[in-house]
Design an enzyme around this catalytic site. Structure first.
Site, short mmCIF file in Angstrom:
data_model
loop_
_atom_site.label_atom_id
_atom_site.label_comp_id
_atom_site.label_asym_id
_atom_site.label_seq_id
_atom_site.Cartn_x
_atom_site.Cartn_y
_atom_site.Cartn_z
N SER A 287 0.84 -1.20 0.00
CA SER A 287 0.00 0.00 0.00
C SER A 287 0.87 1.24 0.00
CB SER A 287 -0.86 0.03 1.25
OG SER A 287 -0.05 0.29 2.38
N ASP A 288 0.30 2.36 -0.44
CA ASP A 288 0.94 3.62 -0.12
C ASP A 288 0.83 3.82 1.39
OD1 ASP A 288 2.23 6.06 -0.20
OD2 ASP A 288 1.12 6.81 -1.92
N TRP A 289 1.60 4.75 1.90
CA TRP A 289 1.76 4.91 3.35
C TRP A 289 0.50 5.51 4.00
CZ3 TRP A 289 5.22 2.46 1.10
CH2 TRP A 289 6.40 2.04 1.69
#
Ligand code: BGC
Length: 738
Positions: A287-289
């Protein structure tokens, strides 16, 4: 199989060579069997991952599915784990007893970035921006840049580089456009695919990101990109697909935003149907952060690893949450095993286990700066050059440089991709000094570099703060060079303008020989364009930007960059003239992005996609087109008919009836020629670029009929066109080039 109960320190394993790993360790005899498991290089990555999975306890499996931010994050009271590399983006613990190393993750696209600001900086070599690299249209340079930054990541002990940014420049005000590779899916996909391959040539993983349609920063965490499926397939997804085919990234990063409703990181269509079932991509999705909003939903949709716990309040893939979703039957054990296997498979396939990284290795900054400089030089675009004012004459003359801190350095883009230079920020203290800043200038001064290349000229500098003073200095000189800068950063969108248009106007009014040098994140409006004889677009030119700019201005470097984006005359030429808005972002232009929109609407751009001038002339001719499988091959000659060596981006455009736009970029080649030299060039056209995506027929459909192929020096400078009859064709969603 002997199972080791006591975990060992990672340092010992990771500083050992692969050879040492395979040898029995005297101090801990029981380790032998276990270490052999990771070090046994027999079998495919899939087989090795399956063998490894069979050895793992449930706790060990779950531990691979969530990563930590690599830096303290006081807003949520988060302290980075000790084993993380401080100042980095991420850390996923390893499993020492099985020989599975941690994943040490660093941003990204232009070099090894630092999180947490200048205080914790890791000084590394910055390439020019992704957009600048795209402007080279040179596959080899993209690969070389990727290989260089991957080598620095490796030398620093990172084995996952969060690069490979391939979102389309759909919204010219997107503050992250500098990280991306332009508005065309073929150009972006090819250039980023090469960069990914270069990074991974270091036996580390590269990602592609941000999947998908994260095409503006405004409201990126909740915004919904709305785009019909056929258009999505023919634009943003095609860029990723091509990048994947070329670069085969070990990981994909799903984006913050929603796409047609669901969040990108819990999107079965994107993460399972498209990525796995159709493209056959075997890697893992991270995932993105802070982009994960659920546990079971995300896992079942195809997310394999949640990244950056600490940067957000909740960890959705924490072991307890995954376990309770398992207990309640919302997630199956099979799904967990699949997620773990995908991660392990990429670690085996990309060398993380066989060739482990270690930190604190020496870096050859001199060699790496040369890679950055070559990239910057080839990416600078000479937009306008009336009366041959450039290159600057070698004879003595008075030249004044104005503005843009050109006495000190060159600007760079902000956010998580910010690379800090070896050497200091040349212009510290510019706001914002913290996120999404700081604003960082690399210490490569155009003024000093120009003085070195033109020792007989009298070259002075004015900061441009007071327009009258700058205008008077311009008036007293033979030539004025004004530097126009636009700072851009992650998490914001930015106006399409340089800091000081009125300064450029004032200087131009007082000095007919005014040259504008731009350093911008993306396309900007140029209201003064017809008042100056020369314009040079240098983008964010990286660690050696001053040298690259001076090289182009003096002719030591013959410019060969071409625009990867359209430069409009005014905002009302854009599909969305108004500023980016939160909420639903209706991309009503569909796949008609960039030059395709301008062509379809009959708008006259200020500078067209593909445009770029040289100090020599190129002649094109002898175009012929033949069928090759379902696609085409265009063959033509390019001749350097001028006096100096140079390189051109030869562009093949294709046209067909009923398409979203009058033409598409079908292929390209960067051709370097000595004066008088002619080269026969062949460019293959991917059959998907000759088709439309059909939702009804679920694939790429081409009608039988007459199609055109053209060669051009830009999308608006078409030199020759030929027609060819093509039969009907259908390509399944699984189709990929051989
Ligand atoms: C960015 C990603 C980046 C991540 C880790 C996020 O804010 O969108 O591109 O890789 O942070 O730093």
């Amino acid at each position: 199989m002997t199972v080791i109960k006591s975990p060992r320190l990672w340092g010992a394993l990771l500083t050992a060579s692969a050879l040492t790993l395979a040898m029995p360790l005297q101090a801990e005899p029981a380790d032998e069997t276990v270490v052999t498991l990771a070090a046994d290089t027999q079998g495919t990555p899939e087989e090795r991952a399956a063998t490894m999975l069979a050895q793992m306890s449930q706790d060990e499996k779950l531990s691979l599915l969530m990563g930590y931010f690599g830096t303290d994050f006081p807003p949520v009271n988060f302290e980075a784990p000790e084993e993380a590399q401080y100042g980095s983006a991420g850390y996923v613990p390893g499993i020492a007893r099985l020989g599975i190393p941690p994943q040490w993750q660093a941003d990204a696209g232009i070099g090894v970035a630092t999180q947490g600001g200048a205080e914790v900086k890791r000084a590394r070599t910055a390439l020019p921006s992704g957009l600048a690299t795209a402007a080279t249209w040179d596959r080899d340079l993209a690969f070389a840049g990727g290989a260089m930054i991957g080598s620095e990541a490796r030398a620093d002990g990172f084995n996952v580089l969060l690069g490979g940014s391939v979102n389309l420049v759909r919204e010219p005000r997107n503050g992250r456009n500098f990280e991306y590779a332009g508005e065309d899916p073929l150009l972006a996909g090819v250039m980023v695919g090469q960069q990914i391959a270069g990074v991974q040539s270091n036996d580390i993983i590269s990602t592609s990101k941000h999947f998908a349609v994260n095409d503006q920063e405004t409201d990126r965490g909740r915004g919904n990109s709305v785009l019909d499926e056929a258009s999505l397939r023919m634009s943003d997804l095609l860029a990723f697909q091509i990048a994947h085919e070329i670069g085969e990234p070990g990981s994909v990063m799903c984006a913050y935003n929603r796409v047609n409703g669901p969040y990108s990181c819990e999107h079965p269509f994107l993460l399972t149907q498209v990525l796995r079932e159709e493209w056959g991509w075997p890697g893992y999705v991270m995932s993105d952060w802070g982009a994960v909003h659920s546990t079971a939903n995300a896992a079942n949709a195809g997310l394999d690893q949640e990244s950056g716990y600490g940067l957000q309040m909740a960890a959705n893939f924490a072991a307890e949450k995954l376990q309770s979703a398992l207990d309640s039957g919302e997630i199956s054990q099979q799904r967990i095993d699949l997620m773990v296997t995908r991660i392990l498979r990429s670690m085996f396939a990309h060398g993380l286990i066989d060739n482990p990284v270690s930190a604190d290795n020496p870096i050859d900054f001199t060699a790496n700066r040369a890679v950055s400089q070559a990239d910057a030089e080839a990416g600078i675009v000479l937009l306008k050059n009336e009366g041959g004012i450039l290159p600057l004459a070698a004879s003595a003359q008075r030249i004044v440089l104005i503005g843009g801190h050109a006495d000190k350095g060159v600007i760079s883009g902000g956010g998580s991709s910010q690379v800090y230079p070896d050497g200091e920020n040349a212009v510290p203290g510019i706001e914002p000094t913290s996120w999404p800043g700081p604003v960082v200038y690399y210490p490569s001064s155009p003024l000093e570099e120009l003085r070195a290349l033109l020792p007989d000229a009298q070259i002075t500098f004015h900061d441009g703060e007071h327009h009258e003073v700058a205008a008077a200095a311009a008036n007293a000189a033979d030539i004025a060079i004004v530097f126009g800068t636009q700072w851009a950063s992650e998490s914001i969108d930015v106006p399409m303008q340089v800091k000081d248009d009125t300064l450029i106007e004032s200087v131009a009014l007082n000095q007919p020989n005014t040259i504008v040098v731009l350093q911008t994140g993306g396309p900007v409006l140029m209201p003064w364009a017809d008042k100056v004889p020369a314009i040079v677009e240098a983008w964010f030119p990286g660690r050696m930007g001053g040298a690259a700019i001076a090289g182009v201005l003096t002719g030591a470097v013959n410019p060969s960059g071409h625009l990867p984006v359209t430069i409009p005359r005014s905002l009302d030429q854009l599909p969305h003239p108004e500023d980016p808005q939160p909420g639903d972002v209706n991309y009503t232009e569909g796949a008609t992005v960039g030059y395709k929109w301008f062509d379809a609407q009959g708008h006259d751009p200020l500078f067209a996609f593909g445009h770029g001038m040289s100090y020599t002339e190129f002649d094109y001719g002898n175009l012929s087109v033949t069928r090759a499988g379902d696609g085409l091959v265009a063959t033509f000659t390019v001749t350097n008919s001028g006096d100096v060596a140079g390189a051109d981006a030869a562009q093949v455009y294709v046209s067909g009836d009923g398409w979203e736009a009058p033409k598409r970029l079908g292929g390209f080649a960067k051709v370097a020629l000595d004066p008088g030299e002619t080269q026969l060039v062949s460019v293959a056209v991917d059959p998907r670029l000759l088709a439309m995506w059909s939702v009804e027929e679920d694939g790429w459909v081409r009608e039988a009929g007459s199609y055109q192929a053209s060669i051009g020096e830009s999308s608006r400078e078409i030199v020759e066109t030929v027609s060819i009859d093509l039969p009907a064709s259908y390509l399944s969603p699984q189709w990929r080039p051989q």
